[in-house]
Design an enzyme around this catalytic site. Structure first.
Site, PDB file in Angstrom:
ATOM      1  N   ASN A 173       0.796  -1.237   0.000  1.00 39.23           N
ATOM      2  CA  ASN A 173       0.000   0.000   0.000  1.00 39.23           C
ATOM      3  C   ASN A 173       0.826   1.284   0.000  1.00 39.23           C
ATOM      4  O   ASN A 173       0.271   2.379  -0.130  1.00 39.23           O
ATOM      5  CB  ASN A 173      -1.002   0.037   1.169  1.00 39.23           C
ATOM      6  CG  ASN A 173      -2.012  -1.085   1.069  1.00 39.23           C
ATOM      7  OD1 ASN A 173      -2.631  -1.255   0.010  1.00 39.23           O
ATOM      8  ND2 ASN A 173      -2.159  -1.877   2.113  1.00 39.23           N
ATOM      9  N   ARG A 212      -3.352   8.166  -0.131  1.00 41.38           N
ATOM     10  CA  ARG A 212      -3.971   7.303   0.852  1.00 41.38           C
ATOM     11  C   ARG A 212      -3.919   7.932   2.242  1.00 41.38           C
ATOM     12  O   ARG A 212      -2.835   8.311   2.708  1.00 41.38           O
ATOM     13  CB  ARG A 212      -3.157   6.002   0.840  1.00 41.38           C
ATOM     14  CG  ARG A 212      -3.268   5.151   2.040  1.00 41.38           C
ATOM     15  CD  ARG A 212      -2.026   4.259   2.170  1.00 41.38           C
ATOM     16  NE  ARG A 212      -2.299   3.235   3.149  1.00 41.38           N
ATOM     17  CZ  ARG A 212      -1.379   2.588   3.839  1.00 41.38           C
ATOM     18  NH1 ARG A 212      -0.107   2.833   3.631  1.00 41.38           N
ATOM     19  NH2 ARG A 212      -1.722   1.692   4.713  1.00 41.38           N
ATOM     20  N   TYR A 217      -0.559   9.730   6.576  1.00 41.37           N
ATOM     21  CA  TYR A 217       0.694   9.426   5.867  1.00 41.37           C
ATOM     22  C   TYR A 217       1.274  10.591   5.079  1.00 41.37           C
ATOM     23  O   TYR A 217       2.367  10.478   4.531  1.00 41.37           O
ATOM     24  CB  TYR A 217       0.486   8.199   4.966  1.00 41.37           C
ATOM     25  CG  TYR A 217       0.085   6.964   5.741  1.00 41.37           C
ATOM     26  CD1 TYR A 217       0.926   6.443   6.721  1.00 41.37           C
ATOM     27  CD2 TYR A 217      -1.140   6.337   5.520  1.00 41.37           C
ATOM     28  CE1 TYR A 217       0.563   5.319   7.461  1.00 41.37           C
ATOM     29  CE2 TYR A 217      -1.510   5.205   6.241  1.00 41.37           C
ATOM     30  CZ  TYR A 217      -0.660   4.706   7.204  1.00 41.37           C
ATOM     31  OH  TYR A 217      -1.009   3.603   7.936  1.00 41.37           O
ATOM     32  N   ASN A 276      10.125  -0.438   5.365  1.00 43.73           N
ATOM     33  CA  ASN A 276       8.810  -0.128   5.929  1.00 43.73           C
ATOM     34  C   ASN A 276       7.915  -1.297   5.525  1.00 43.73           C
ATOM     35  O   ASN A 276       7.450  -1.364   4.394  1.00 43.73           O
ATOM     36  CB  ASN A 276       8.261   1.186   5.376  1.00 43.73           C
ATOM     37  CG  ASN A 276       6.921   1.537   6.019  1.00 43.73           C
ATOM     38  OD1 ASN A 276       6.287   0.682   6.639  1.00 43.73           O
ATOM     39  ND2 ASN A 276       6.484   2.772   5.863  1.00 43.73           N
ATOM     40  N   ALA A 325       1.622  -3.108   6.614  1.00 42.81           N
ATOM     41  CA  ALA A 325       0.816  -3.960   7.490  1.00 42.81           C
ATOM     42  C   ALA A 325       1.504  -5.289   7.813  1.00 42.81           C
ATOM     43  O   ALA A 325       1.194  -5.921   8.836  1.00 42.81           O
ATOM     44  CB  ALA A 325      -0.549  -4.207   6.850  1.00 42.81           C
ATOM     45  N   GLU A 364      13.816  -0.792  10.717  1.00 38.98           N
ATOM     46  CA  GLU A 364      12.374  -0.787  10.431  1.00 38.98           C
ATOM     47  C   GLU A 364      11.880   0.651  10.556  1.00 38.98           C
ATOM     48  O   GLU A 364      12.153   1.301  11.566  1.00 38.98           O
ATOM     49  CB  GLU A 364      11.675  -1.686  11.456  1.00 38.98           C
ATOM     50  CG  GLU A 364      10.163  -1.650  11.378  1.00 38.98           C
ATOM     51  CD  GLU A 364       9.522  -2.403  12.562  1.00 38.98           C
ATOM     52  OE1 GLU A 364      10.220  -3.149  13.285  1.00 38.98           O
ATOM     53  OE2 GLU A 364       8.318  -2.209  12.763  1.00 38.98           O
ATOM     54  N   HIS A 423       8.557   3.522  10.052  1.00 35.04           N
ATOM     55  CA  HIS A 423       7.132   3.796   9.860  1.00 35.04           C
ATOM     56  C   HIS A 423       6.937   5.303   9.770  1.00 35.04           C
ATOM     57  O   HIS A 423       7.553   6.054  10.531  1.00 35.04           O
ATOM     58  CB  HIS A 423       6.297   3.242  11.021  1.00 35.04           C
ATOM     59  CG  HIS A 423       6.430   1.765  11.138  1.00 35.04           C
ATOM     60  ND1 HIS A 423       5.789   0.905  10.284  1.00 35.04           N
ATOM     61  CD2 HIS A 423       7.168   0.998  11.975  1.00 35.04           C
ATOM     62  CE1 HIS A 423       6.116  -0.336  10.599  1.00 35.04           C
ATOM     63  NE2 HIS A 423       6.964  -0.318  11.619  1.00 35.04           N
ATOM     64  N   ARG A 441      -1.485   4.372  17.664  1.00 32.94           N
ATOM     65  CA  ARG A 441      -2.639   4.091  16.812  1.00 32.94           C
ATOM     66  C   ARG A 441      -3.437   2.904  17.350  1.00 32.94           C
ATOM     67  O   ARG A 441      -3.421   2.641  18.545  1.00 32.94           O
ATOM     68  CB  ARG A 441      -2.149   3.891  15.375  1.00 32.94           C
ATOM     69  CG  ARG A 441      -1.408   5.139  14.837  1.00 32.94           C
ATOM     70  CD  ARG A 441      -0.993   4.973  13.400  1.00 32.94           C
ATOM     71  NE  ARG A 441      -2.148   4.779  12.528  1.00 32.94           N
ATOM     72  CZ  ARG A 441      -2.046   4.330  11.272  1.00 32.94           C
ATOM     73  NH1 ARG A 441      -0.874   4.053  10.765  1.00 32.94           N
ATOM     74  NH2 ARG A 441      -3.138   4.176  10.549  1.00 32.94           N
TER      75      ARG A 441
HETATM   76  C1  DQA Z   1       2.920   2.003   8.309  1.00 34.78           C
HETATM   77  C2  DQA Z   1       2.085   1.624   9.545  1.00 34.78           C
HETATM   78  C3  DQA Z   1       1.365   0.305   9.321  1.00 34.78           C
HETATM   79  O1  DQA Z   1       0.585  -0.027  10.452  1.00 34.78           O
HETATM   80  C4  DQA Z   1       0.442   0.415   8.119  1.00 34.78           C
HETATM   81  O2  DQA Z   1      -0.180  -0.828   7.868  1.00 34.78           O
HETATM   82  C5  DQA Z   1       1.124   0.934   6.921  1.00 34.78           C
HETATM   83  C6  DQA Z   1       2.060   2.042   7.059  1.00 34.78           C
HETATM   84  C7  DQA Z   1       3.578   3.390   8.464  1.00 34.78           C
HETATM   85  O3  DQA Z   1       4.477   3.693   7.686  1.00 34.78           O
HETATM   86  O4  DQA Z   1       3.165   4.192   9.324  1.00 34.78           O
HETATM   87  O5  DQA Z   1       0.862   0.502   5.802  1.00 34.78           O
HETATM   88  O6  DQA Z   1       3.959   1.056   8.156  1.00 34.78           O
END
Ligand code: DQA
Length: 149
Positions: free
Chosen positions: A15, A22, A27, A78, A81, A102, A104, A111
């Site tokens: 995504n 989105r 984001y 990243n 999900a 990692e 985000h 959240r």
């Molecule tokens: C994400 C956070 C995840 O929970 C979510 O499913 C995403 C984006 C972030 O960059 O904040 O797709 O990885």
């Protein structure tokens, strides 16, 4: 195993191709293309080479991680999900001897309950969460300082 000196890989999970369109309140407005462009500029400043790749498929991401061995010094990921449930992704990162960070965009701990758990975090060098696109830039800087150019 040492990867190619000064080469880093950015992996964007599911995504993230929709960035800028989105849930922009979470984001942000930056598209994936724009983010990758800024990351390349940052990499140039740091004197390293960068490849960016996005996939909506878990298998593709696994293949990229496996293929990183001997080719990259570090990985920024990243996992989208997949962060919250992909044991396959976790095992792939644990199985290659490459430092990874990692990242985000959002603060996953601020959240929904289901986002507060990362199955990836225990097998990476560290995690940066909540700084929008800056999460990636911070991760790149941290990895380059950690692994070298
Ligand atoms: C994400 C956070 C995840 O929970 C979510 O499913 C995403 C984006 C972030 O960059 O904040 O797709 O990885």
């Amino acid at each position: 195993m040492d990867g190619e000196k000064g080469s880093y890989l950015v992996l964007h999970g599911p995504n993230l191709n929709l960035l800028g369109k989105r849930e922009v309140e979470i984001y942000g407005n930056l598209s994936l293309e724009e983010l990758n462009g800024l990351l390349h500029t940052e990499a140039e400043k740091l004197g390293v080479k960068l490849d960016c790749y996005q996939s909506n498929s878990e298998g593709d991401l696994l293949d990229r991680i496996h293929g990183a061995v001997g080719n990259y010094q570090g990985i920024i990921i990243n996992p989208g999900a997949f962060t919250h449930y992909s044991i396959a992704l976790r095992d792939a990162l644990a199985g290659v001897d490459i430092p990874a960070v990692e990242v985000h965009l959002s603060n996953i701990y601020a959240r929904e309950e289901f986002r507060r758990r990362s199955v990836i975090a225990p097998v990476v060098q560290g995690q940066i969460s909540g700084f929008g696109p800056q999460s990636y830039f911070l991760a790149l800087r941290a990895l380059v300082y950690f692994c070298g150019r």
